[in-house]
Design a protein around this motif. Sequence first.
Motif, PDB file in Angstrom:
ATOM      1  N   VAL A 105     -17.129 -37.501  22.419  1.00 23.89           N
ATOM      2  CA  VAL A 105     -17.279 -38.415  21.275  1.00 23.89           C
ATOM      3  C   VAL A 105     -17.311 -39.866  21.747  1.00 23.89           C
ATOM      4  O   VAL A 105     -18.225 -40.617  21.415  1.00 23.89           O
ATOM      5  N   GLY A 106     -16.306 -40.257  22.527  1.00 24.85           N
ATOM      6  CA  GLY A 106     -16.261 -41.639  23.002  1.00 24.85           C
ATOM      7  C   GLY A 106     -17.483 -42.001  23.830  1.00 24.85           C
ATOM      8  O   GLY A 106     -18.120 -43.039  23.630  1.00 24.85           O
ATOM      9  N   GLY A 107     -17.837 -41.111  24.772  1.00 19.09           N
ATOM     10  CA  GLY A 107     -18.985 -41.374  25.627  1.00 19.09           C
ATOM     11  C   GLY A 107     -20.294 -41.432  24.847  1.00 19.09           C
ATOM     12  O   GLY A 107     -21.119 -42.320  25.077  1.00 19.09           O
ATOM     13  N   ALA A 108     -20.485 -40.494  23.930  1.00 15.76           N
ATOM     14  CA  ALA A 108     -21.745 -40.446  23.169  1.00 15.76           C
ATOM     15  C   ALA A 108     -21.915 -41.681  22.287  1.00 15.76           C
ATOM     16  O   ALA A 108     -23.001 -42.269  22.222  1.00 15.76           O
ATOM     17  N   VAL A 109     -20.853 -42.082  21.598  1.00 12.04           N
ATOM     18  CA  VAL A 109     -20.952 -43.250  20.710  1.00 12.04           C
ATOM     19  C   VAL A 109     -21.211 -44.513  21.525  1.00 12.04           C
ATOM     20  O   VAL A 109     -22.060 -45.337  21.172  1.00 12.04           O
ATOM     21  N   PHE A 110     -20.507 -44.656  22.638  1.00 14.02           N
ATOM     22  CA  PHE A 110     -20.712 -45.833  23.490  1.00 14.02           C
ATOM     23  C   PHE A 110     -22.158 -45.885  24.000  1.00 14.02           C
ATOM     24  O   PHE A 110     -22.807 -46.920  23.937  1.00 14.02           O
ATOM     25  N   GLN A 111     -22.647 -44.756  24.492  1.00  8.48           N
ATOM     26  CA  GLN A 111     -23.999 -44.723  25.029  1.00  8.48           C
ATOM     27  C   GLN A 111     -25.037 -45.022  23.946  1.00  8.48           C
ATOM     28  O   GLN A 111     -26.010 -45.745  24.192  1.00  8.48           O
ATOM     29  N   LEU A 112     -24.804 -44.518  22.772  1.00  3.95           N
ATOM     30  CA  LEU A 112     -25.746 -44.739  21.665  1.00  3.95           C
ATOM     31  C   LEU A 112     -25.824 -46.194  21.250  1.00  3.95           C
ATOM     32  O   LEU A 112     -26.906 -46.706  20.934  1.00  3.95           O
ATOM     33  N   LEU A 113     -24.679 -46.896  21.288  1.00  4.84           N
ATOM     34  CA  LEU A 113     -24.623 -48.250  20.732  1.00  4.84           C
ATOM     35  C   LEU A 113     -24.730 -49.382  21.758  1.00  4.84           C
ATOM     36  O   LEU A 113     -24.977 -50.511  21.389  1.00  4.84           O
ATOM     37  N   ARG A 114     -24.570 -49.090  23.014  1.00  5.95           N
ATOM     38  CA  ARG A 114     -24.528 -50.184  23.988  1.00  5.95           C
ATOM     39  C   ARG A 114     -25.902 -50.721  24.286  1.00  5.95           C
ATOM     40  O   ARG A 114     -26.089 -51.819  24.709  1.00  5.95           O
ATOM     41  N   VAL A 119      -7.696 -51.550  15.074  1.00  4.79           N
ATOM     42  CA  VAL A 119      -8.945 -51.469  15.834  1.00  4.79           C
ATOM     43  C   VAL A 119     -10.111 -51.981  14.986  1.00  4.79           C
ATOM     44  O   VAL A 119     -10.985 -52.708  15.478  1.00  4.79           O
ATOM     45  N   ALA A 120     -10.109 -51.633  13.691  1.00  2.00           N
ATOM     46  CA  ALA A 120     -11.173 -52.105  12.799  1.00  2.00           C
ATOM     47  C   ALA A 120     -11.142 -53.629  12.666  1.00  2.00           C
ATOM     48  O   ALA A 120     -12.195 -54.277  12.621  1.00  2.00           O
ATOM     49  N   ALA A 121      -9.952 -54.210  12.632  1.00  2.00           N
ATOM     50  CA  ALA A 121      -9.842 -55.670  12.576  1.00  2.00           C
ATOM     51  C   ALA A 121     -10.405 -56.293  13.849  1.00  2.00           C
ATOM     52  O   ALA A 121     -11.126 -57.300  13.806  1.00  2.00           O
ATOM     53  N   GLY A 122     -10.093 -55.698  14.995  1.00  2.00           N
ATOM     54  CA  GLY A 122     -10.640 -56.187  16.259  1.00  2.00           C
ATOM     55  C   GLY A 122     -12.147 -56.063  16.315  1.00  2.00           C
ATOM     56  O   GLY A 122     -12.843 -56.965  16.807  1.00  2.00           O
ATOM     57  N   LEU A 123     -12.672 -54.969  15.788  1.00  2.00           N
ATOM     58  CA  LEU A 123     -14.122 -54.780  15.742  1.00  2.00           C
ATOM     59  C   LEU A 123     -14.778 -55.838  14.867  1.00  2.00           C
ATOM     60  O   LEU A 123     -15.790 -56.441  15.247  1.00  2.00           O
ATOM     61  N   THR A 124     -14.195 -56.091  13.705  1.00  2.00           N
ATOM     62  CA  THR A 124     -14.739 -57.097  12.793  1.00  2.00           C
ATOM     63  C   THR A 124     -14.779 -58.465  13.456  1.00  2.00           C
ATOM     64  O   THR A 124     -15.787 -59.175  13.401  1.00  2.00           O
ATOM     65  N   LEU A 125     -13.695 -58.823  14.113  1.00  2.00           N
ATOM     66  CA  LEU A 125     -13.616 -60.117  14.802  1.00  2.00           C
ATOM     67  C   LEU A 125     -14.658 -60.201  15.929  1.00  2.00           C
ATOM     68  O   LEU A 125     -15.383 -61.189  16.035  1.00  2.00           O
ATOM     69  N   THR A 126     -14.727 -59.167  16.739  1.00  2.00           N
ATOM     70  CA  THR A 126     -15.673 -59.153  17.857  1.00  2.00           C
ATOM     71  C   THR A 126     -17.114 -59.242  17.364  1.00  2.00           C
ATOM     72  O   THR A 126     -17.921 -60.009  17.899  1.00  2.00           O
ATOM     73  N   TYR A 127     -17.420 -58.478  16.336  1.00  2.00           N
ATOM     74  CA  TYR A 127     -18.793 -58.469  15.811  1.00  2.00           C
ATOM     75  C   TYR A 127     -19.144 -59.811  15.157  1.00  2.00           C
ATOM     76  O   TYR A 127     -20.185 -60.390  15.434  1.00  2.00           O
ATOM     77  N   CYS A 128     -18.252 -60.308  14.307  1.00  2.00           N
ATOM     78  CA  CYS A 128     -18.537 -61.540  13.555  1.00  2.00           C
ATOM     79  C   CYS A 128     -18.625 -62.770  14.473  1.00  2.00           C
ATOM     80  O   CYS A 128     -19.356 -63.711  14.165  1.00  2.00           O
ATOM     81  N   LEU A 132     -17.909 -50.307  22.718  1.00  2.00           N
ATOM     82  CA  LEU A 132     -16.663 -49.699  23.163  1.00  2.00           C
ATOM     83  C   LEU A 132     -15.667 -49.595  22.012  1.00  2.00           C
ATOM     84  O   LEU A 132     -15.055 -48.540  21.800  1.00  2.00           O
ATOM     85  N   VAL A 133     -15.492 -50.664  21.272  1.00  2.00           N
ATOM     86  CA  VAL A 133     -14.519 -50.655  20.170  1.00  2.00           C
ATOM     87  C   VAL A 133     -14.959 -49.666  19.083  1.00  2.00           C
ATOM     88  O   VAL A 133     -14.124 -48.936  18.529  1.00  2.00           O
ATOM     89  N   ILE A 134     -16.250 -49.607  18.806  1.00  2.00           N
ATOM     90  CA  ILE A 134     -16.742 -48.617  17.827  1.00  2.00           C
ATOM     91  C   ILE A 134     -16.482 -47.205  18.342  1.00  2.00           C
ATOM     92  O   ILE A 134     -16.070 -46.315  17.577  1.00  2.00           O
ATOM     93  N   ALA A 135     -16.702 -46.971  19.642  1.00  2.00           N
ATOM     94  CA  ALA A 135     -16.436 -45.648  20.226  1.00  2.00           C
ATOM     95  C   ALA A 135     -14.963 -45.271  20.069  1.00  2.00           C
ATOM     96  O   ALA A 135     -14.640 -44.121  19.736  1.00  2.00           O
ATOM     97  N   MET A 136     -14.076 -46.230  20.274  1.00  2.00           N
ATOM     98  CA  MET A 136     -12.645 -45.961  20.085  1.00  2.00           C
ATOM     99  C   MET A 136     -12.335 -45.659  18.623  1.00  2.00           C
ATOM    100  O   MET A 136     -11.561 -44.747  18.314  1.00  2.00           O
ATOM    101  N   LEU A 137     -12.959 -46.412  17.727  1.00  2.00           N
ATOM    102  CA  LEU A 137     -12.734 -46.226  16.293  1.00  2.00           C
ATOM    103  C   LEU A 137     -13.193 -44.840  15.844  1.00  2.00           C
ATOM    104  O   LEU A 137     -12.464 -44.123  15.144  1.00  2.00           O
ATOM    105  N   VAL A 138     -14.389 -44.448  16.252  1.00  2.00           N
ATOM    106  CA  VAL A 138     -14.922 -43.131  15.876  1.00  2.00           C
ATOM    107  C   VAL A 138     -14.048 -42.026  16.462  1.00  2.00           C
ATOM    108  O   VAL A 138     -13.722 -41.045  15.771  1.00  2.00           O
TER     109      VAL A 138
END
Length: 197
Positions: A188-197, A92-101, A111-117
């Motif tokens: 956790v998933g909902g809060a992180v997603f809402q915070l970062l989206r 998941v972290a590799a996917g996040l890195t790719l998506t972000y970069c 969403l990916v950060i929410a899954m990671l957390v």
Amino acid sequence: MTSAPAQPDSRPARLITDGLEPKNWVILVTLLVGWHADRLAGIGWGLVAALFSAVIPILFIKWGEKKGHWGDRHVRRRQDRLYVIPGILLSVAAGLTLTYCLGGPREVTALVIAMLVSLFVVLAITVWWKVSVHTAVSAGAIAILVLAYGPWPLLLSPLVPVIGWSRVKLRDHTLAQVVVGTFLGAVVGGAVFQLLR
């Protein structure tokens, strides 16, 4: 908690557990959030997220199952999850890195950060207790879809207690473990997603 043999009349519970397993929820939520973020281009980003958050993890789990490292794709033994979850976290972290970069849509990245957390929290709990990943992922997916699309995904919410029932019926979890998984995923998933989206 060690798993006891499933009850003889547990076929419906097995079908629910297998059909509504975390991988399927992850694929659904990544594609729908991708569509919400950027329509067809977002679907492409959703596919990238699904690859690293669902497809590669299930291949890793099946590889370990084939090698005899753990029993099956649901990884019933808590101790085995202490090896499986870090492997999933890396994917998941590799996917996040790719998506972000590569400049993926903000909602997909959130969403990916929410899954990671959420996975980190599950791993922390798994050190001493076997929380239900099935209910955590399904409740988290629904919470995130509600935040993205409004109330209509709440129509899916009755599936969460049905999944919880299947996990208890199969003696893979206690009622407390499925309830905590539900709460963890949604909050956790909902809060992180809402915070970062």
